[in-house]
Design a protein around this motif. Sequence first.
Motif, mmCIF file in Angstrom:
data_model
loop_
_atom_site.group_PDB
_atom_site.id
_atom_site.type_symbol
_atom_site.label_atom_id
_atom_site.label_comp_id
_atom_site.label_asym_id
_atom_site.label_seq_id
_atom_site.Cartn_x
_atom_site.Cartn_y
_atom_site.Cartn_z
ATOM 1 N N HIS A 24 -44.209 -1.799 17.183
ATOM 2 C CA HIS A 24 -44.982 -1.649 15.975
ATOM 3 C C HIS A 24 -45.929 -0.493 15.911
ATOM 4 O O HIS A 24 -46.453 -0.109 16.838
ATOM 5 C CB HIS A 24 -46.048 -3.123 16.004
ATOM 6 N N ARG A 25 -45.808 0.062 14.908
ATOM 7 C CA ARG A 25 -46.755 1.410 14.537
ATOM 8 C C ARG A 25 -47.544 0.723 13.475
ATOM 9 O O ARG A 25 -47.109 0.183 12.438
ATOM 10 C CB ARG A 25 -45.831 2.615 14.015
ATOM 11 N N ILE A 26 -49.136 1.198 13.530
ATOM 12 C CA ILE A 26 -49.867 0.769 12.325
ATOM 13 C C ILE A 26 -50.511 1.871 12.043
ATOM 14 O O ILE A 26 -51.134 3.005 12.918
ATOM 15 C CB ILE A 26 -50.842 -0.400 13.132
ATOM 16 N N GLU A 27 -50.944 2.144 10.870
ATOM 17 C CA GLU A 27 -51.731 3.116 10.029
ATOM 18 C C GLU A 27 -52.611 2.318 9.274
ATOM 19 O O GLU A 27 -52.049 1.638 8.290
ATOM 20 C CB GLU A 27 -51.119 4.237 9.410
ATOM 21 N N ALA A 28 -53.939 2.288 9.344
ATOM 22 C CA ALA A 28 -54.868 1.484 8.536
ATOM 23 C C ALA A 28 -56.207 2.069 8.381
ATOM 24 O O ALA A 28 -56.592 2.743 9.247
ATOM 25 C CB ALA A 28 -54.841 0.196 9.006
ATOM 26 N N ASP A 29 -56.860 1.766 7.410
ATOM 27 C CA ASP A 29 -58.187 1.866 7.236
ATOM 28 C C ASP A 29 -59.036 0.956 7.757
ATOM 29 O O ASP A 29 -58.822 -0.296 7.312
ATOM 30 C CB ASP A 29 -58.622 2.170 5.700
ATOM 31 N N LEU A 30 -59.443 0.844 8.920
ATOM 32 C CA LEU A 30 -60.127 -0.246 9.492
ATOM 33 C C LEU A 30 -61.403 -0.874 8.947
ATOM 34 O O LEU A 30 -61.596 -1.998 8.894
ATOM 35 C CB LEU A 30 -60.520 0.184 11.188
ATOM 36 N N CYS A 31 -62.039 0.039 8.314
ATOM 37 C CA CYS A 31 -63.268 -0.497 7.444
ATOM 38 C C CYS A 31 -62.715 -1.329 6.235
ATOM 39 O O CYS A 31 -63.468 -2.336 6.200
ATOM 40 C CB CYS A 31 -64.049 0.646 6.893
ATOM 41 N N ASP A 32 -61.848 -0.881 5.596
ATOM 42 C CA ASP A 32 -61.258 -1.721 4.685
ATOM 43 C C ASP A 32 -60.641 -3.260 5.201
ATOM 44 O O ASP A 32 -60.900 -4.262 4.585
ATOM 45 C CB ASP A 32 -60.211 -0.938 3.971
ATOM 46 N N THR A 33 -59.992 -2.869 6.256
ATOM 47 C CA THR A 33 -59.195 -3.921 6.828
ATOM 48 C C THR A 33 -60.367 -4.979 7.398
ATOM 49 O O THR A 33 -60.157 -6.292 7.067
ATOM 50 C CB THR A 33 -58.612 -3.450 7.933
ATOM 51 N N MET A 34 -61.370 -4.437 7.954
ATOM 52 C CA MET A 34 -62.606 -5.514 8.336
ATOM 53 C C MET A 34 -63.285 -6.327 7.288
ATOM 54 O O MET A 34 -63.468 -7.286 7.447
ATOM 55 C CB MET A 34 -63.504 -4.807 9.282
ATOM 56 N N SER A 35 -63.467 -5.476 6.255
ATOM 57 C CA SER A 35 -64.170 -6.036 4.950
ATOM 58 C C SER A 35 -63.078 -7.161 4.632
ATOM 59 O O SER A 35 -63.559 -8.176 3.744
ATOM 60 C CB SER A 35 -64.320 -5.011 3.885
ATOM 61 N N GLN A 36 -61.834 -7.177 4.642
ATOM 62 C CA GLN A 36 -60.788 -8.158 3.928
ATOM 63 C C GLN A 36 -60.484 -9.333 5.224
ATOM 64 O O GLN A 36 -59.681 -10.076 4.754
ATOM 65 C CB GLN A 36 -59.699 -7.699 3.444
ATOM 66 N N ALA A 37 -60.856 -9.123 6.411
ATOM 67 C CA ALA A 37 -60.676 -9.983 7.484
ATOM 68 C C ALA A 37 -61.152 -11.345 7.317
ATOM 69 O O ALA A 37 -62.096 -11.781 6.602
ATOM 70 C CB ALA A 37 -61.008 -9.486 8.686
ATOM 71 N N SER A 38 -60.367 -12.385 7.906
ATOM 72 C CA SER A 38 -60.674 -13.896 7.757
ATOM 73 C C SER A 38 -61.900 -13.874 8.776
ATOM 74 O O SER A 38 -62.213 -13.182 9.473
ATOM 75 C CB SER A 38 -59.711 -14.657 8.398
ATOM 76 N N GLU A 39 -62.550 -14.957 8.542
ATOM 77 C CA GLU A 39 -63.643 -15.353 9.444
ATOM 78 C C GLU A 39 -63.413 -15.277 10.898
ATOM 79 O O GLU A 39 -64.083 -14.908 11.811
ATOM 80 C CB GLU A 39 -64.495 -16.587 9.060
ATOM 81 N N GLU A 40 -62.138 -15.927 11.037
ATOM 82 C CA GLU A 40 -61.696 -16.015 12.313
ATOM 83 C C GLU A 40 -61.341 -14.761 13.203
ATOM 84 O O GLU A 40 -61.877 -14.509 14.423
ATOM 85 C CB GLU A 40 -60.275 -16.923 12.459
ATOM 86 N N ALA A 41 -60.906 -13.869 12.282
ATOM 87 C CA ALA A 41 -60.522 -12.665 12.950
ATOM 88 C C ALA A 41 -61.863 -11.925 13.021
ATOM 89 O O ALA A 41 -62.133 -11.292 14.411
ATOM 90 C CB ALA A 41 -59.910 -11.623 11.851
ATOM 91 N N LYS A 42 -63.023 -12.087 12.308
ATOM 92 C CA LYS A 42 -64.192 -11.150 12.605
ATOM 93 C C LYS A 42 -64.955 -11.833 13.943
ATOM 94 O O LYS A 42 -65.614 -11.439 14.536
ATOM 95 C CB LYS A 42 -65.185 -11.696 11.327
ATOM 96 N N HIS A 43 -64.490 -13.172 13.856
ATOM 97 C CA HIS A 43 -65.236 -13.926 15.148
ATOM 98 C C HIS A 43 -64.811 -13.227 16.482
ATOM 99 O O HIS A 43 -65.443 -12.869 17.484
ATOM 100 C CB HIS A 43 -64.833 -15.255 15.216
ATOM 101 N N TYR A 44 -63.243 -12.961 16.457
ATOM 102 C CA TYR A 44 -62.757 -12.518 17.860
ATOM 103 C C TYR A 44 -63.435 -11.222 17.841
ATOM 104 O O TYR A 44 -63.268 -10.488 18.971
ATOM 105 C CB TYR A 44 -61.112 -12.441 17.643
ATOM 106 N N LEU A 45 -63.288 -10.212 16.914
ATOM 107 C CA LEU A 45 -63.755 -9.014 17.111
ATOM 108 C C LEU A 45 -65.075 -8.777 17.325
ATOM 109 O O LEU A 45 -65.428 -8.084 18.330
ATOM 110 C CB LEU A 45 -63.839 -8.201 15.618
ATOM 111 N N ARG A 46 -66.065 -9.717 17.160
ATOM 112 C CA ARG A 46 -67.468 -9.530 17.566
ATOM 113 C C ARG A 46 -67.749 -10.048 18.867
ATOM 114 O O ARG A 46 -68.149 -9.749 19.810
ATOM 115 C CB ARG A 46 -68.197 -10.706 16.597
ATOM 116 N N LEU A 47 -66.831 -11.110 19.142
ATOM 117 C CA LEU A 47 -66.548 -11.884 20.687
ATOM 118 C C LEU A 47 -66.425 -10.540 21.787
ATOM 119 O O LEU A 47 -66.860 -10.459 22.795
ATOM 120 C CB LEU A 47 -65.638 -12.752 20.732
ATOM 121 N N PHE A 48 -65.416 -9.695 21.259
ATOM 122 C CA PHE A 48 -65.060 -8.548 22.314
ATOM 123 C C PHE A 48 -65.945 -7.326 22.054
ATOM 124 O O PHE A 48 -65.478 -6.383 22.867
ATOM 125 C CB PHE A 48 -63.540 -8.456 22.180
ATOM 126 N N GLY A 49 -66.838 -7.544 21.349
ATOM 127 C CA GLY A 49 -67.904 -6.249 21.268
ATOM 128 C C GLY A 49 -67.415 -5.139 20.274
ATOM 129 O O GLY A 49 -67.739 -4.153 20.231
#
Length: 172
Positions: free
Chosen positions: A88-113
């Motif tokens: 897999h190759r990925i190109e993405a605007d992470l700020c845009d992606t984070m603003s649209q992420a589910s609460e579950e995804a945000k939980h895992y991101l915060r959990l890992f700092g």
Amino acid sequence: MTRGALFYFLVTFAFLLNLRKIEACNGYKTKLHYLENCDQSSVIKVAKKYNVELTKDCELIANGCIETTGFQKAYMRATISKNGMVVHRIEADLCDTMSQASEEAKHYLRLFGLPDKCPVAASKNCQDSSTKADISKYKRYLALARGLIQIEARIEHENGKTCIKAETEITK
């Protein structure tokens, strides 16, 4: 790239970013060969002793710190390889992606700092043994992850760059 594919990458990256040597959860073993910043001047820095344990109850317990000088923009180019082949190759605007992420995804991101929104203030985010995530609903996917997995993420910010490389091996 679909939001689902990007969510999969972010969760996988957060999960692999934190693995050291674990044996549990459905009989799988994993060992982190390395997790490092490619460049010491990275905007986001991962502590060398950052690790995680996976309990027999399929809980991830994070322990360590991630530090950032802060940023408002984050454009990522990443490659995920399995057993030497790019999967897999990925190109993405992470700020845009984070603003649209589910609460579950945000939980895992915060959990890992990891940040879950932009802008990101300069900070040092540390986790200890009280930081836990139940991943039992994902244990059936460990067979798909089996093998040698390498990730390289290069992120461009308005105030510099971040590069993180990781390699982990998952066996049964």
